[in-house]
Design a protein around this motif. Structure first.
Motif, PDB file in Angstrom:
ATOM      1  N   PRO A  49       7.919  46.031  38.717  1.00 53.49           N
ATOM      2  CA  PRO A  49       8.914  45.146  38.091  1.00 53.49           C
ATOM      3  C   PRO A  49      10.110  44.830  38.980  1.00 53.49           C
ATOM      4  O   PRO A  49      10.579  43.675  39.010  1.00 53.49           O
ATOM      5  CB  PRO A  49       9.320  45.919  36.831  1.00 53.49           C
ATOM      6  CG  PRO A  49       8.086  46.680  36.463  1.00 53.49           C
ATOM      7  CD  PRO A  49       7.496  47.105  37.779  1.00 53.49           C
ATOM      8  N   ASP A  50      10.614  45.816  39.716  1.00 49.65           N
ATOM      9  CA  ASP A  50      11.764  45.553  40.588  1.00 49.65           C
ATOM     10  C   ASP A  50      11.409  44.562  41.692  1.00 49.65           C
ATOM     11  O   ASP A  50      12.208  43.680  42.034  1.00 49.65           O
ATOM     12  CB  ASP A  50      12.271  46.854  41.201  1.00 49.65           C
ATOM     13  CG  ASP A  50      13.016  47.719  40.199  1.00 49.65           C
ATOM     14  OD1 ASP A  50      13.506  47.168  39.193  1.00 49.65           O
ATOM     15  OD2 ASP A  50      13.100  48.940  40.419  1.00 49.65           O
ATOM     16  N   THR A  51      10.217  44.708  42.267  1.00 42.04           N
ATOM     17  CA  THR A  51       9.787  43.798  43.332  1.00 42.04           C
ATOM     18  C   THR A  51       9.612  42.387  42.800  1.00 42.04           C
ATOM     19  O   THR A  51       9.955  41.400  43.466  1.00 42.04           O
ATOM     20  CB  THR A  51       8.472  44.293  43.954  1.00 42.04           C
ATOM     21  OG1 THR A  51       8.601  45.663  44.327  1.00 42.04           O
ATOM     22  CG2 THR A  51       8.111  43.478  45.184  1.00 42.04           C
ATOM     23  N   MET A  52       9.079  42.263  41.578  1.00 39.66           N
ATOM     24  CA  MET A  52       8.946  40.936  40.968  1.00 39.66           C
ATOM     25  C   MET A  52      10.310  40.301  40.732  1.00 39.66           C
ATOM     26  O   MET A  52      10.494  39.101  40.957  1.00 39.66           O
ATOM     27  CB  MET A  52       8.195  41.044  39.640  1.00 39.66           C
ATOM     28  CG  MET A  52       6.720  41.331  39.772  1.00 39.66           C
ATOM     29  SD  MET A  52       5.923  41.244  38.144  1.00 39.66           S
ATOM     30  CE  MET A  52       4.295  41.866  38.564  1.00 39.66           C
ATOM     31  N   ARG A  53      11.266  41.099  40.264  1.00 37.41           N
ATOM     32  CA  ARG A  53      12.614  40.554  40.039  1.00 37.41           C
ATOM     33  C   ARG A  53      13.218  40.067  41.354  1.00 37.41           C
ATOM     34  O   ARG A  53      13.861  39.006  41.405  1.00 37.41           O
ATOM     35  CB  ARG A  53      13.513  41.615  39.413  1.00 37.41           C
ATOM     36  CG  ARG A  53      13.183  41.957  37.976  1.00 37.41           C
ATOM     37  CD  ARG A  53      14.165  42.935  37.365  1.00 37.41           C
ATOM     38  NE  ARG A  53      13.557  43.616  36.249  1.00 37.41           N
ATOM     39  CZ  ARG A  53      13.191  44.893  36.261  1.00 37.41           C
ATOM     40  NH1 ARG A  53      13.419  45.657  37.325  1.00 37.41           N
ATOM     41  NH2 ARG A  53      12.625  45.427  35.195  1.00 37.41           N
ATOM     42  N   GLN A  54      13.031  40.828  42.425  1.00 36.02           N
ATOM     43  CA  GLN A  54      13.568  40.432  43.723  1.00 36.02           C
ATOM     44  C   GLN A  54      12.924  39.137  44.201  1.00 36.02           C
ATOM     45  O   GLN A  54      13.609  38.235  44.693  1.00 36.02           O
ATOM     46  CB  GLN A  54      13.339  41.543  44.753  1.00 36.02           C
ATOM     47  CG  GLN A  54      13.859  41.222  46.148  1.00 36.02           C
ATOM     48  CD  GLN A  54      15.349  40.934  46.163  1.00 36.02           C
ATOM     49  OE1 GLN A  54      16.125  41.513  45.403  1.00 36.02           O
ATOM     50  NE2 GLN A  54      15.764  40.018  47.039  1.00 36.02           N
ATOM     51  N   LEU A  55      11.609  39.014  44.014  1.00 36.73           N
ATOM     52  CA  LEU A  55      10.936  37.782  44.398  1.00 36.73           C
ATOM     53  C   LEU A  55      11.453  36.608  43.578  1.00 36.73           C
ATOM     54  O   LEU A  55      11.667  35.505  44.114  1.00 36.73           O
ATOM     55  CB  LEU A  55       9.425  37.931  44.204  1.00 36.73           C
ATOM     56  CG  LEU A  55       8.588  36.676  44.466  1.00 36.73           C
ATOM     57  CD1 LEU A  55       8.772  36.189  45.901  1.00 36.73           C
ATOM     58  CD2 LEU A  55       7.114  36.951  44.191  1.00 36.73           C
ATOM     59  N   ARG A  56      11.678  36.817  42.289  1.00 37.87           N
ATOM     60  CA  ARG A  56      12.196  35.742  41.441  1.00 37.87           C
ATOM     61  C   ARG A  56      13.582  35.309  41.926  1.00 37.87           C
ATOM     62  O   ARG A  56      13.892  34.105  41.961  1.00 37.87           O
ATOM     63  CB  ARG A  56      12.227  36.186  39.973  1.00 37.87           C
ATOM     64  CG  ARG A  56      12.450  35.041  39.012  1.00 37.87           C
ATOM     65  CD  ARG A  56      12.134  35.427  37.576  1.00 37.87           C
ATOM     66  NE  ARG A  56      13.024  36.422  37.040  1.00 37.87           N
ATOM     67  CZ  ARG A  56      12.708  37.703  36.837  1.00 37.87           C
ATOM     68  NH1 ARG A  56      11.498  38.148  37.115  1.00 37.87           N
ATOM     69  NH2 ARG A  56      13.593  38.558  36.340  1.00 37.87           N
ATOM     70  N   ARG A  57      14.418  36.264  42.309  1.00 40.43           N
ATOM     71  CA  ARG A  57      15.744  35.918  42.828  1.00 40.43           C
ATOM     72  C   ARG A  57      15.627  35.124  44.138  1.00 40.43           C
ATOM     73  O   ARG A  57      16.373  34.165  44.365  1.00 40.43           O
ATOM     74  CB  ARG A  57      16.578  37.181  43.046  1.00 40.43           C
ATOM     75  CG  ARG A  57      17.070  37.841  41.761  1.00 40.43           C
ATOM     76  CD  ARG A  57      18.109  38.900  42.048  1.00 40.43           C
ATOM     77  NE  ARG A  57      17.520  40.065  42.692  1.00 40.43           N
ATOM     78  CZ  ARG A  57      17.073  41.136  42.028  1.00 40.43           C
ATOM     79  NH1 ARG A  57      17.145  41.186  40.713  1.00 40.43           N
ATOM     80  NH2 ARG A  57      16.566  42.162  42.690  1.00 40.43           N
ATOM     81  N   GLU A  58      14.697  35.525  44.996  1.00 33.92           N
ATOM     82  CA  GLU A  58      14.514  34.824  46.268  1.00 33.92           C
ATOM     83  C   GLU A  58      14.025  33.400  46.049  1.00 33.92           C
ATOM     84  O   GLU A  58      14.481  32.460  46.720  1.00 33.92           O
ATOM     85  CB  GLU A  58      13.534  35.605  47.147  1.00 33.92           C
ATOM     86  CG  GLU A  58      14.086  36.933  47.637  1.00 33.92           C
ATOM     87  CD  GLU A  58      13.033  37.797  48.323  1.00 33.92           C
ATOM     88  OE1 GLU A  58      11.862  37.355  48.410  1.00 33.92           O
ATOM     89  OE2 GLU A  58      13.375  38.905  48.767  1.00 33.92           O
ATOM     90  N   LEU A  59      13.091  33.231  45.122  1.00 39.55           N
ATOM     91  CA  LEU A  59      12.611  31.881  44.814  1.00 39.55           C
ATOM     92  C   LEU A  59      13.733  31.015  44.252  1.00 39.55           C
ATOM     93  O   LEU A  59      13.853  29.838  44.598  1.00 39.55           O
ATOM     94  CB  LEU A  59      11.465  31.955  43.804  1.00 39.55           C
ATOM     95  CG  LEU A  59      10.074  32.280  44.345  1.00 39.55           C
ATOM     96  CD1 LEU A  59       9.088  32.409  43.186  1.00 39.55           C
ATOM     97  CD2 LEU A  59       9.599  31.220  45.326  1.00 39.55           C
ATOM     98  N   ALA A  60      14.553  31.586  43.380  1.00 40.29           N
ATOM     99  CA  ALA A  60      15.663  30.840  42.793  1.00 40.29           C
ATOM    100  C   ALA A  60      16.655  30.402  43.864  1.00 40.29           C
ATOM    101  O   ALA A  60      17.200  29.298  43.803  1.00 40.29           O
ATOM    102  CB  ALA A  60      16.356  31.680  41.731  1.00 40.29           C
ATOM    103  N   ALA A  61      16.889  31.263  44.852  1.00 40.78           N
ATOM    104  CA  ALA A  61      17.814  30.917  45.933  1.00 40.78           C
ATOM    105  C   ALA A  61      17.223  29.849  46.844  1.00 40.78           C
ATOM    106  O   ALA A  61      17.932  28.937  47.287  1.00 40.78           O
ATOM    107  CB  ALA A  61      18.154  32.168  46.742  1.00 40.78           C
ATOM    108  N   ALA A  62      15.918  29.948  47.088  1.00 37.89           N
ATOM    109  CA  ALA A  62      15.272  29.000  47.995  1.00 37.89           C
ATOM    110  C   ALA A  62      14.997  27.659  47.328  1.00 37.89           C
ATOM    111  O   ALA A  62      14.995  26.618  47.995  1.00 37.89           O
ATOM    112  CB  ALA A  62      13.965  29.594  48.524  1.00 37.89           C
ATOM    113  N   ARG A  63      14.773  27.685  46.028  1.00 43.12           N
ATOM    114  CA  ARG A  63      14.435  26.462  45.292  1.00 43.12           C
ATOM    115  C   ARG A  63      15.308  26.389  44.039  1.00 43.12           C
ATOM    116  O   ARG A  63      14.881  26.695  42.932  1.00 43.12           O
ATOM    117  CB  ARG A  63      12.953  26.454  44.931  1.00 43.12           C
ATOM    118  CG  ARG A  63      12.033  26.509  46.143  1.00 43.12           C
ATOM    119  CD  ARG A  63      10.576  26.734  45.726  1.00 43.12           C
ATOM    120  NE  ARG A  63      10.104  25.698  44.811  1.00 43.12           N
ATOM    121  CZ  ARG A  63       8.934  25.759  44.151  1.00 43.12           C
ATOM    122  NH1 ARG A  63       8.154  26.824  44.297  1.00 43.12           N
ATOM    123  NH2 ARG A  63       8.576  24.780  43.355  1.00 43.12           N
TER     124      ARG A  63
END
Length: 245
Positions: A48-62
């Protein structure tokens, strides 16, 4: 600060009528439990923590993905599929299945704050009640559903608060001009400022104390919970009746 006449009330959901952080955390854990059984390789790489981090990265990039919570979560699952070598029709099934698991778990964990149901039940007997939310919960699958007359969700129309169009659409559903509709939420910007900019009245439920003045809090009614909101609304209505009488 409530101005008569008042014909309708609209409510935010997450952190206004129920707590959301614990709900999302539990739903994300349920999703990971599902992945351990159905996609063990994915579960090993993405907790779950890794998924949250990926979601934050996607939000920042897009940044365009942040307009819609459903789109962002689905994009996150699509990126997870890609990184794990799942492609084509299999990737589409993966996104559909995992989002369905998450959404069902998110919905099943919703529990309104204790004072919400009695307050909403009483208010629904006096006003038209609506929901304006950026989230993807379904209020009609909760005990509050019988007292809600209409719902406008940003994830369905891809128009999030605080954009004025979502508030205008809610007022159309309410059958009332914006000045006769009170929007209630917990966020000074997306709820209070957004509603006021759209010509509506606004109130903030501040369960954990008033917002910091440095955040530019809009000039609106602030109450600690739904019971206090109900009292404030009824006082205003009663005072208006007495003045007219």
């Amino acid at each position: 600060m409530i101005r008569p006449p008042l014909r309708a009330l609209t409510f935010d959901l997450d952190d206004t009528l129920w707590s959301v952080d614990d709900v999302l955390a539990a739903a994300e854990q349920t999703l990971h439990d599902y992945l351990r059984d159905a996609y063990p390789v994915v579960a090993e790489r993405f907790d779950p923590d890794t998924m949250r981090q990926l979601r934050r990265e996607l939000a920042a990039a897009r940044p365009e993905l942040t307009r819609n919570a459903t789109t962002l979560r689905r994009a996150t699952m699509a990126e997870i599929a890609r990184s794990c070598g799942i492609d084509g029709a299999a990737a589409e099934r993966f996104v559909e299945q995992t989002f369905a698991v998450f959404l069902e778990a998110r919905q099943s964990r919703v529990a309104p704050f204790p004072e919400v149901l009695p307050a909403l039940r009483d208010l629904a007997g006096r006003f038209r009640i609506g929901v304006i939310t950026n989230g993807n919960a379904d209020v009609y699958r909760t005990e509050l559903g019988p007292y809600v007359h209409f719902v406008v969700r940003g994830v369905d129309i891809d128009i999030p608060k605080p954009e004025p169009e979502i508030f205008a659409l809610a007022c159309e559903h309410a059958g009332a001009p914006p000045g006769e509709v009170l929007h209630v939420g917990d966020d000074p910007d997306s709820d209070a400022a957004g509603a006021l900019a759209a010509g509506m009245q606004a109130a903030l439920i501040c369960r954990y104390g008033p917002p910091e003045p440095s955040h530019g809090v809009p000039d609106c009614l602030m109450v600690p919970d739904m019971a206090a909101l109900r009292r404030a609304i009824l006082r205003s209505v009663d005072a208006s009746v007495d003045a007219d009488g």
